[in-house]
Design a protein around this motif. Structure first.
Motif, PDB file in Angstrom:
ATOM      1  N   ALA A  87       6.885  15.194  -9.065  1.00 48.95           N
ATOM      2  CA  ALA A  87       6.352  16.118  -9.620  1.00 48.95           C
ATOM      3  C   ALA A  87       7.407  16.219 -11.203  1.00 48.95           C
ATOM      4  O   ALA A  87       6.895  16.380 -12.481  1.00 48.95           O
ATOM      5  CB  ALA A  87       6.218  17.553  -9.096  1.00 48.95           C
ATOM      6  N   GLU A  88       8.655  16.184 -10.896  1.00 51.88           N
ATOM      7  CA  GLU A  88       9.461  16.108 -12.018  1.00 51.88           C
ATOM      8  C   GLU A  88       9.387  14.985 -12.994  1.00 51.88           C
ATOM      9  O   GLU A  88       9.480  15.055 -14.102  1.00 51.88           O
ATOM     10  CB  GLU A  88      10.984  16.410 -11.527  1.00 51.88           C
ATOM     11  N   LYS A  91       6.567  13.145 -13.244  1.00 52.46           N
ATOM     12  CA  LYS A  91       5.312  13.256 -14.149  1.00 52.46           C
ATOM     13  C   LYS A  91       5.521  14.194 -15.214  1.00 52.46           C
ATOM     14  O   LYS A  91       5.068  14.158 -16.249  1.00 52.46           O
ATOM     15  CB  LYS A  91       4.214  13.639 -13.142  1.00 52.46           C
ATOM     16  N   ALA A  92       6.147  15.317 -14.928  1.00 53.68           N
ATOM     17  CA  ALA A  92       6.214  16.611 -15.961  1.00 53.68           C
ATOM     18  C   ALA A  92       7.014  16.017 -17.054  1.00 53.68           C
ATOM     19  O   ALA A  92       6.788  16.204 -18.469  1.00 53.68           O
ATOM     20  CB  ALA A  92       7.086  17.500 -15.420  1.00 53.68           C
TER      21      ALA A  92
END
Length: 165
Positions: free
Chosen positions: A56-57, A59-60
């Motif tokens: 998630a990090e 991708k963000a």
């Protein structure tokens, strides 16, 4: 002529007495313990600079860079497929993502130890093969792109997919 008796001198001053030696030993031991604690604290601070990022990090960070740079949909799709054409927009996006993830800086390029923390020790040979010097490129963006493309072309894609999933 004057003679000195070492046994008399040592007993008078306590130079070799067990009390004097014990005090010196304790003092030296305390100093060594303080030094060891200081070294451990410094190591902990320098080792704790980078933490492994989850999917998630990653991708963000990647999407934040794409949005900041107004990257076209075509380039976004290319990058999702691990295709990195030699284009200024792609160069900027790769540099931006590396900066946001903390694995790259404009002075040193990619940080090998942070890359290994992120992708694993088995990826180290890829980094050893691909890491280059800033002087080889006319811009920091091209430098970031070149090294990243080399990583991916030499097998980092498989490690990256494991992190993303």
């Amino acid at each position: 002529m004057m003679t000195i008796s070492f046994s008399r001198l040592s007993s008078e001053r306590g130079f070799f007495s067990s009390e004097f030696s014990l005090i010196n030993f304790r003092t030296a031991l305390l100093k060594m313990m303080k030094l060891l604690l200081l070294v451990c604290a410094i190591f902990a601070v320098t080792s704790a600079d980078f933490t492994r990022k989850n999917a998630a990090e990653i991708k963000a960070a990647r999407e934040a860079c794409w949005d900041e740079l107004h990257l076209s949909d075509n380039f976004r799709e290319s990058m999702k497929k691990y295709e990195y054409p030699d284009d200024a927009a792609i160069h900027q996006a790769i540099k931006c993502t590396g900066l946001k993830l903390g694995v790259w800086c404009e002075h040193e390029g990619y940080h090998r130890t942070d890359l290994i923390t992120q992708f694993g020790e088995d990826a180290a040979p890829i980094f050893d093969k691909c890491l280059s010097k800033r002087t080889d490129y006319d811009s920091v963006e091209k430098w970031a792109w070149h090294d990243w493309k080399c990583f991916v072309d030499n097998g980092l894609k498989d490690h990256y997919k494991k992190v993303e999933n």
